[in-house]
Design a protein around this motif. Sequence first.
Motif, mmCIF file in Angstrom:
data_model
loop_
_atom_site.group_PDB
_atom_site.id
_atom_site.type_symbol
_atom_site.label_atom_id
_atom_site.label_comp_id
_atom_site.label_asym_id
_atom_site.label_seq_id
_atom_site.Cartn_x
_atom_site.Cartn_y
_atom_site.Cartn_z
ATOM 1 N N LEU A 103 -0.836 -3.303 -0.650
ATOM 2 C CA LEU A 103 0.368 -3.141 0.138
ATOM 3 C C LEU A 103 0.527 -1.693 0.571
ATOM 4 N N GLY A 104 -0.012 -0.794 -0.192
ATOM 5 C CA GLY A 104 0.079 0.606 0.170
ATOM 6 C C GLY A 104 -0.541 1.461 -0.909
ATOM 7 N N LEU A 105 -0.300 2.763 -0.831
ATOM 8 C CA LEU A 105 -0.812 3.655 -1.861
ATOM 9 C C LEU A 105 -0.277 3.213 -3.216
ATOM 10 N N GLY A 106 -1.141 3.209 -4.187
ATOM 11 C CA GLY A 106 -0.727 2.827 -5.521
ATOM 12 C C GLY A 106 -0.982 1.376 -5.843
ATOM 13 N N SER A 107 -1.487 0.592 -4.899
ATOM 14 C CA SER A 107 -1.813 -0.796 -5.198
ATOM 15 C C SER A 107 -2.948 -0.810 -6.204
ATOM 16 N N ILE A 108 -2.812 -1.626 -7.236
ATOM 17 C CA ILE A 108 -3.837 -1.652 -8.281
ATOM 18 C C ILE A 108 -4.573 -2.984 -8.360
ATOM 19 N N SER A 109 -4.206 -3.930 -7.501
ATOM 20 C CA SER A 109 -4.813 -5.246 -7.555
ATOM 21 C C SER A 109 -4.900 -5.841 -6.157
ATOM 22 N N GLN A 110 -5.883 -6.718 -5.963
ATOM 23 C CA GLN A 110 -5.991 -7.407 -4.680
ATOM 24 C C GLN A 110 -4.784 -8.314 -4.446
ATOM 25 N N THR A 111 -4.125 -8.727 -5.514
ATOM 26 C CA THR A 111 -2.947 -9.575 -5.356
ATOM 27 C C THR A 111 -1.775 -8.797 -4.778
ATOM 28 N N ASP A 112 -1.872 -7.463 -4.697
ATOM 29 C CA ASP A 112 -0.848 -6.650 -4.041
ATOM 30 C C ASP A 112 -0.977 -6.741 -2.517
ATOM 31 N N CYS A 113 -2.078 -7.298 -2.045
ATOM 32 C CA CYS A 113 -2.336 -7.397 -0.614
ATOM 33 C C CYS A 113 -1.718 -8.680 -0.059
ATOM 34 N N GLY A 114 -1.907 -8.924 1.227
ATOM 35 C CA GLY A 114 -1.384 -10.136 1.845
ATOM 36 C C GLY A 114 -2.067 -10.387 3.167
ATOM 37 N N CYS A 115 -1.664 -11.455 3.816
ATOM 38 C CA CYS A 115 -2.213 -11.790 5.134
ATOM 39 C C CYS A 115 -1.739 -10.767 6.164
ATOM 40 N N GLU A 116 -2.555 -10.563 7.181
ATOM 41 C CA GLU A 116 -2.182 -9.666 8.274
ATOM 42 C C GLU A 116 -0.981 -10.222 9.023
ATOM 43 N N ALA A 117 -0.297 -9.368 9.772
ATOM 44 C CA ALA A 117 0.804 -9.815 10.630
ATOM 45 C C ALA A 117 0.276 -10.891 11.577
ATOM 46 N N ASP A 118 1.146 -11.822 11.957
ATOM 47 C CA ASP A 118 0.832 -12.950 12.834
ATOM 48 C C ASP A 118 -0.055 -13.999 12.169
ATOM 49 N N SER A 119 -0.145 -13.947 10.829
ATOM 50 C CA SER A 119 -0.809 -15.006 10.068
ATOM 51 C C SER A 119 0.009 -15.241 8.801
ATOM 52 N N ILE A 120 -0.212 -16.397 8.172
ATOM 53 C CA ILE A 120 0.587 -16.775 7.008
ATOM 54 C C ILE A 120 -0.317 -17.358 5.926
ATOM 55 N N ASN A 121 -0.023 -17.028 4.683
ATOM 56 C CA ASN A 121 -0.767 -17.528 3.541
ATOM 57 C C ASN A 121 -0.281 -18.941 3.213
ATOM 58 N N VAL A 122 -1.198 -19.908 3.294
ATOM 59 C CA VAL A 122 -0.854 -21.298 3.008
ATOM 60 C C VAL A 122 -1.428 -21.682 1.645
ATOM 61 N N PRO A 123 -0.802 -22.624 0.965
ATOM 62 C CA PRO A 123 -1.332 -23.031 -0.347
ATOM 63 C C PRO A 123 -2.778 -23.490 -0.234
#
Length: 146
Positions: free
Chosen positions: A1-21
């Motif tokens: 998400l930004g500086l200090g993120s320690i895990s890939q789970t801190d990330c997310g889908c890019e704008a104009d896309s959505i994470n689906v189950p």
Amino acid sequence: LGLGSISQTDCGCEADSINVPGDNSTASTSNVTVASIFQCQPCGEGLRCPFSSAVENLIRGQSTLGPKFTPEIQEGYVSDPAEPTKIFKCQPAANCPGGKPGTCSGGLQGKLCSRCSAGEAWIDGACTACETVHFVGWCIFGTAVL
């Protein structure tokens, strides 16, 4: 998400896309890839998806990261909470204020915000309970026309 993120789970889908189950069964391994955690799909017309959008946030109408990260249905569109990423255009657009899936104006309901509940009628821009007075009024009007 930004500086200090320690895990890939801190990330997310890019704008104009959505994470689906999806199947996150590999997420517990030490060699986790972003693709195994995120099932990003394009948002498409009628759906606003900021960075890190997720279906569960769309359904709830809020994100733990704050309103800036909350996906939402745009005004004039609607989706069913059971299938929140299937977006439909409303006619008239005023029937669908946007926001969370299943949100309709004036008490309307249904996939396209096009009907009132049983025992109600669309009167002056809102679903209104049918009363004996309305029924009698329509009967008198109908009889007078005949």
